[in-house]
Design a protein around this motif. Sequence first.
Motif, PDB file in Angstrom:
ATOM      1  N   LYS A  59     -14.419 -21.803 -12.060  1.00 22.12           N
ATOM      2  CA  LYS A  59     -15.083 -21.356 -13.290  1.00 22.12           C
ATOM      3  C   LYS A  59     -16.290 -20.484 -12.976  1.00 22.12           C
ATOM      4  CE  LYS A  59     -13.833 -25.363 -16.122  1.00 22.12           C
ATOM      5  NZ  LYS A  59     -14.357 -26.569 -16.800  1.00 22.12           N
ATOM      6  N   GLN A  60     -17.065 -20.901 -11.973  1.00 24.53           N
ATOM      7  CA  GLN A  60     -18.248 -20.135 -11.587  1.00 24.53           C
ATOM      8  C   GLN A  60     -17.857 -18.758 -11.055  1.00 24.53           C
ATOM      9  OE1 GLN A  60     -20.379 -22.561  -8.787  1.00 24.53           O
ATOM     10  NE2 GLN A  60     -20.758 -24.208 -10.260  1.00 24.53           N
ATOM     11  N   ILE A  61     -16.818 -18.738 -10.229  1.00 28.08           N
ATOM     12  CA  ILE A  61     -16.352 -17.460  -9.668  1.00 28.08           C
ATOM     13  C   ILE A  61     -15.936 -16.509 -10.782  1.00 28.08           C
ATOM     14  CG2 ILE A  61     -14.458 -16.353  -8.394  1.00 28.08           C
ATOM     15  CD1 ILE A  61     -14.414 -18.766  -6.573  1.00 28.08           C
ATOM     16  N   LEU A  62     -15.105 -16.983 -11.697  1.00 27.74           N
ATOM     17  CA  LEU A  62     -14.588 -16.117 -12.752  1.00 27.74           C
ATOM     18  C   LEU A  62     -15.696 -15.643 -13.690  1.00 27.74           C
ATOM     19  CD1 LEU A  62     -11.252 -17.949 -13.644  1.00 27.74           C
ATOM     20  CD2 LEU A  62     -11.567 -15.929 -12.217  1.00 27.74           C
ATOM     21  N   VAL A  68     -20.095  -9.101 -13.403  1.00 22.31           N
ATOM     22  CA  VAL A  68     -20.269  -7.974 -12.472  1.00 22.31           C
ATOM     23  C   VAL A  68     -19.305  -6.833 -12.818  1.00 22.31           C
ATOM     24  CG1 VAL A  68     -19.957  -7.239 -10.075  1.00 22.31           C
ATOM     25  CG2 VAL A  68     -21.160  -9.373 -10.580  1.00 22.31           C
ATOM     26  N   LEU A  69     -18.024  -7.154 -13.010  1.00 17.92           N
ATOM     27  CA  LEU A  69     -17.022  -6.118 -13.268  1.00 17.92           C
ATOM     28  C   LEU A  69     -17.207  -5.467 -14.638  1.00 17.92           C
ATOM     29  CD1 LEU A  69     -13.806  -7.760 -11.745  1.00 17.92           C
ATOM     30  CD2 LEU A  69     -15.346  -6.089 -10.707  1.00 17.92           C
ATOM     31  N   THR A  70     -17.592  -6.254 -15.621  1.00 18.69           N
ATOM     32  CA  THR A  70     -17.824  -5.697 -16.961  1.00 18.69           C
ATOM     33  C   THR A  70     -19.000  -4.726 -16.934  1.00 18.69           C
ATOM     34  OG1 THR A  70     -16.926  -7.672 -18.029  1.00 18.69           O
ATOM     35  CG2 THR A  70     -18.332  -6.255 -19.373  1.00 18.69           C
ATOM     36  N   LYS A  71     -20.038  -5.083 -16.207  1.00 19.99           N
ATOM     37  CA  LYS A  71     -21.198  -4.196 -16.084  1.00 19.99           C
ATOM     38  C   LYS A  71     -20.820  -2.903 -15.359  1.00 19.99           C
ATOM     39  CE  LYS A  71     -25.958  -4.053 -14.402  1.00 19.99           C
ATOM     40  NZ  LYS A  71     -27.031  -4.785 -13.687  1.00 19.99           N
ATOM     41  N   GLU A  72     -19.983  -3.030 -14.336  1.00 24.56           N
ATOM     42  CA  GLU A  72     -19.606  -1.879 -13.508  1.00 24.56           C
ATOM     43  C   GLU A  72     -18.521  -1.009 -14.147  1.00 24.56           C
ATOM     44  OE1 GLU A  72     -19.921   0.539 -10.150  1.00 24.56           O
ATOM     45  OE2 GLU A  72     -21.137  -1.233 -10.591  1.00 24.56           O
ATOM     46  N   PHE A  73     -17.528  -1.650 -14.789  1.00 29.10           N
ATOM     47  CA  PHE A  73     -16.351  -0.907 -15.256  1.00 29.10           C
ATOM     48  C   PHE A  73     -16.096  -0.990 -16.761  1.00 29.10           C
ATOM     49  CE2 PHE A  73     -15.477  -2.132 -10.830  1.00 29.10           C
ATOM     50  CZ  PHE A  73     -15.288  -0.870 -10.277  1.00 29.10           C
ATOM     51  N   THR A  79     -13.197 -13.319 -18.551  1.00 28.74           N
ATOM     52  CA  THR A  79     -12.719 -14.450 -17.737  1.00 28.74           C
ATOM     53  C   THR A  79     -11.253 -14.723 -18.032  1.00 28.74           C
ATOM     54  OG1 THR A  79     -13.593 -15.993 -19.385  1.00 28.74           O
ATOM     55  CG2 THR A  79     -14.975 -15.554 -17.473  1.00 28.74           C
ATOM     56  N   THR A  80     -10.825 -14.508 -19.279  1.00 31.03           N
ATOM     57  CA  THR A  80      -9.408 -14.696 -19.635  1.00 31.03           C
ATOM     58  C   THR A  80      -8.527 -13.733 -18.850  1.00 31.03           C
ATOM     59  OG1 THR A  80      -9.971 -15.441 -21.867  1.00 31.03           O
ATOM     60  CG2 THR A  80      -7.727 -14.635 -21.522  1.00 31.03           C
ATOM     61  N   ASN A  81      -8.932 -12.459 -18.782  1.00 32.84           N
ATOM     62  CA  ASN A  81      -8.149 -11.464 -18.038  1.00 32.84           C
ATOM     63  C   ASN A  81      -8.121 -11.785 -16.547  1.00 32.84           C
ATOM     64  OD1 ASN A  81      -7.634 -10.128 -20.413  1.00 32.84           O
ATOM     65  ND2 ASN A  81      -9.073  -8.462 -20.041  1.00 32.84           N
ATOM     66  N   LEU A  82      -9.237 -12.250 -16.017  1.00 31.85           N
ATOM     67  CA  LEU A  82      -9.283 -12.609 -14.597  1.00 31.85           C
ATOM     68  C   LEU A  82      -8.380 -13.815 -14.307  1.00 31.85           C
ATOM     69  CD1 LEU A  82     -13.093 -12.098 -13.892  1.00 31.85           C
ATOM     70  CD2 LEU A  82     -11.200 -10.597 -13.209  1.00 31.85           C
ATOM     71  N   LYS A  83      -8.327 -14.751 -15.249  1.00 30.74           N
ATOM     72  CA  LYS A  83      -7.414 -15.892 -15.099  1.00 30.74           C
ATOM     73  C   LYS A  83      -5.956 -15.419 -15.074  1.00 30.74           C
ATOM     74  CE  LYS A  83     -10.287 -19.441 -17.296  1.00 30.74           C
ATOM     75  NZ  LYS A  83     -10.502 -20.248 -18.515  1.00 30.74           N
ATOM     76  N   GLN A  84      -5.667 -14.406 -15.896  1.00 28.49           N
ATOM     77  CA  GLN A  84      -4.309 -13.857 -15.923  1.00 28.49           C
ATOM     78  C   GLN A  84      -3.964 -13.183 -14.601  1.00 28.49           C
ATOM     79  OE1 GLN A  84      -4.697 -11.417 -19.436  1.00 28.49           O
ATOM     80  NE2 GLN A  84      -3.754 -12.985 -20.748  1.00 28.49           N
TER      81      GLN A  84
END
Length: 200
Positions: A59-62, A68-73, A79-84
């Motif tokens: 959970k912490q990782i996601l 980080v990724l939302t800020k960058e890209f 977190t839902t997309n990363l879980k997918q």
Amino acid sequence: MKNKPLDTIFYSQIVELLQSARNKVVQTVNHTKVHTYFEIGRLIVEEEQEGKDRAEYGKQILSGLSKVLTKEFGKGFSTTNLKQMRQFYLAYSIGQTLSDNSKFEIQQTVPATFKLSWSHYLKLMRIDDENEKQFYEIESVKNNWSVRELDRQYDSALYTRLVLSRDKEKIKELSEKGLVLIKPKDAIKDPYIIEFMGLT
């Protein structure tokens, strides 16, 4: 001097060339996106395996990675997309096993060649039966199904109807090769195949 009549064959060739190039660009983008998401999923799984409490650590990782990724890209890395992406890796890595301490151990991480879009795989991952999932994946590739067509065929229970209309020994073959008509008369015998092939 009068204008020459439009050379429709010439214009058609240029239009066809540009349409082909556009399709190739879309395919390349989709191909790259799917492979990238597979690799992101792999890195997430490998990082989770380093944590002592996998569920809490995951959970912490996601959550951190999403920020980080939302800020960058920008959008697309909730977190839902990363879980997918994580689920995608686990579903499509070869030699996946579950060890005694409930951690996934990947024996070989080379995926099959991905030929469909990310949207296709999101749909396929929701299919629990592995044989059914493989069947719809094969048929999507063979018949160039859009996601909408895949949804339609799945919602019509195509696989289930075909399985019910065939010998039980052929179910595995169906999931490995898709729909194979050995003889033209096979289509005449099976109303589900007639519907599937558009022969009605």
